[in-house]
Design a protein around this motif. Structure first.
Motif, PDB file in Angstrom:
ATOM      1  N   TYR A  71       0.768  -1.204   0.051  1.00 56.48           N
ATOM      2  CA  TYR A  71      -0.166   0.088  -0.026  1.00 56.48           C
ATOM      3  C   TYR A  71       0.970   1.247   0.045  1.00 56.48           C
TER       4      TYR A  71
ATOM      5  N   THR B 222      -3.369   1.128 -12.208  1.00 52.11           N
ATOM      6  CA  THR B 222      -2.776   0.795 -11.151  1.00 52.11           C
ATOM      7  C   THR B 222      -4.233   0.284 -10.321  1.00 52.11           C
ATOM      8  N   ARG B 223      -5.073   1.033 -10.062  1.00 55.02           N
ATOM      9  CA  ARG B 223      -6.400   0.822  -9.153  1.00 55.02           C
ATOM     10  C   ARG B 223      -7.029  -0.366  -9.821  1.00 55.02           C
ATOM     11  N   ARG B 224      -7.002  -0.812 -11.117  1.00 54.00           N
ATOM     12  CA  ARG B 224      -7.825  -1.834 -11.382  1.00 54.00           C
ATOM     13  C   ARG B 224      -6.654  -2.939 -11.637  1.00 54.00           C
ATOM     14  N   GLU B 225      -5.491  -2.956 -11.194  1.00 52.51           N
ATOM     15  CA  GLU B 225      -4.678  -4.061 -11.328  1.00 52.51           C
ATOM     16  C   GLU B 225      -4.610  -4.642 -12.816  1.00 52.51           C
TER      17      GLU B 225
ATOM     18  N   LYS C 247      -6.114  -4.813  -4.018  1.00 54.81           N
ATOM     19  CA  LYS C 247      -7.073  -4.030  -4.753  1.00 54.81           C
ATOM     20  C   LYS C 247      -8.170  -3.482  -3.849  1.00 54.81           C
TER      21      LYS C 247
ATOM     22  N   ILE D 195      -7.106  -0.350  -2.228  1.00 56.83           N
ATOM     23  CA  ILE D 195      -6.422   0.800  -2.715  1.00 56.83           C
ATOM     24  C   ILE D 195      -7.876   1.536  -3.714  1.00 56.83           C
ATOM     25  N   MET D 196      -9.068   0.789  -3.723  1.00 60.54           N
ATOM     26  CA  MET D 196     -10.207   1.316  -4.225  1.00 60.54           C
ATOM     27  C   MET D 196     -10.952   2.139  -3.362  1.00 60.54           C
TER      28      MET D 196
ATOM     29  N   ARG E 113     -10.918   5.477  -1.718  1.00 60.09           N
ATOM     30  CA  ARG E 113     -10.052   6.960  -1.922  1.00 60.09           C
ATOM     31  C   ARG E 113     -10.134   7.607  -0.984  1.00 60.09           C
TER      32      ARG E 113
END
Length: 352
Positions: free
Chosen positions: A181, A238-241, A313, A316-317, A319
């Motif tokens: 993270y 990056t957020r969606r990996e 994931k 990090i989703m 916000r």
């Protein structure tokens, strides 16, 4: 076990906001005065030259730079992002370098306008010496920014007490997950700073530099929206990996790196250096900082890609990390208190 009795450090939070706002107001007021005195000294009716555009461009970049800094301050405090707060202190160092270079560049520009070479027209009014009027203010600007950089760094260190135990509470007790993270946070902060230094370089390049081929000028103009899109998609993938998206993003970062290295080399080629002289030092500083940022961004982007599909994931989703959410997560642990060398007291069990 003792309960965690610490409260959000609102004094430090407001101190950080107030320090950055006061710095912006003071520096912009000084830059506006310098701009006004410079414009008064110019002979009316003479067309703008690269030299006469230098000071307005400096003022424009300072305005944008400090407004963007205030936006990032709000964003950092809203997200309780320690990494971005530290990055803002480094960002201020970049503004300090820019302000220091401004002194020498403006002095040279005023001399060129008063006694132009290559048969150009004199652009300053006769019997007008604007340099003594603005010199003290040009000295004051980097001193002011240096003072506030130190103040911001001290406040940022105090903010660690609040953010270090808040932002990581929503991450599982797995220390490796916390490190993943942290890598993600560094990456997102880098993208935000990449944007400013790229745009600062491009604005100076387009406004002041002359004698460029149409193809090079068109490529430079087109690079602005393309770069904004690349940075936005870099965060999105990056957020969606998405490994495929990140591979493409990293490739584009390498293209950007090649672009800035090319521009830096071109500025010092004898056949082209005359076009860049009015602003070469500031362009060089922006280009070098941007190259360093791109290299670091590529490294961190690769590390983020390596962390895909490892459980990060869902975290990090989210916000925004709210205090209410953190209070509900009783099974979470806290980041060790680096200032005192031990973990903060807490009613929660840790396995770090």
């Amino acid at each position: 076990m003792e309960a965690d009795t610490r409260r959000p450090n609102t004094r430090a939070t407001w101190s950080f906001v107030i320090a950055t706002a006061i710095q912006a107001m003071i520096v912009l007021a000084i830059e506006a005065y310098i701009f006004a005195k410079f414009q008064e000294s110019l002979i009316p009716g003479i067309g703008a030259t690269p030299q006469s555009k230098t000071i307005p461009t400096y003022l424009t970049l300072f305005i944008f730079g400090f407004i963007y800094e205030l936006v990032l301050v709000y964003d950092s405090l809203r997200l309780k992002n320690t990494i971005q707060v530290i990055g803002l202190c480094m960002y201020n160092v970049g503004m300090l370098i820019y302000a220091s270079i401004q002194y020498d560049q403006i002095h040279k520009v005023i001399n060129l306008l008063a006694q132009p070479t290559n048969g150009g027209p004199v652009q300053l009014k006769p019997n007008t010496d604007v340099w003594p009027d603005i010199q003290p203010y040009l000295v004051a600007v980097p001193c002011i920014i240096a003072f506030f950089t130190i103040a911001m760094s001290v406040i940022a260190w105090k903010l660690y007490d609040e953010f270090a135990w808040t932002i990581y509470k929503h991450i599982s007790a797995d220390l490796r997950m916390k490190r993943r993270y942290l890598t993600f946070q560094i990456y997102i902060a880098l993208l935000k700073f990449d944007f400013f230094f790229f745009l600062g370089f491009t604005v100076q390049f387009l406004v002041i530099v002359t004698g460029l081929a149409d193809a090079e000028m068109g490529l430079t103009i087109a690079a602005i929206p393309i770069t904004v899109l690349i940075l936005f998609m870099a965060a999105f993938w990056t957020r969606r990996e998405s490994k495929f998206g990140m591979i493409g993003t990293i490739f584009l970062f390498f293209c950007g790196l090649a672009y800035f290295i090319f521009k830096l080399a071109r500025m010092y080629q004898k056949s082209h250096e005359q076009n860049y002289l009015p602003v070469r030092k500031s362009l060089t500083s922006f280009a070098v900082i941007t190259i360093v940022l791109i290299v670091v961004t590529i490294v961190i982007a690769s590390m983020c890609t390596a962390n895909f599909d490892k459980g990060l994931k869902p975290h990090i989703m989210k916000r925004k990390i709210g205090d209410a959410e953190a209070e509900k997560m009783d099974n979470m642990t806290e980041l060790p208190d680096l200032k005192h060398g031990h973990a903060p007291a807490s009613s929660r069990m840790t396995i770090d």
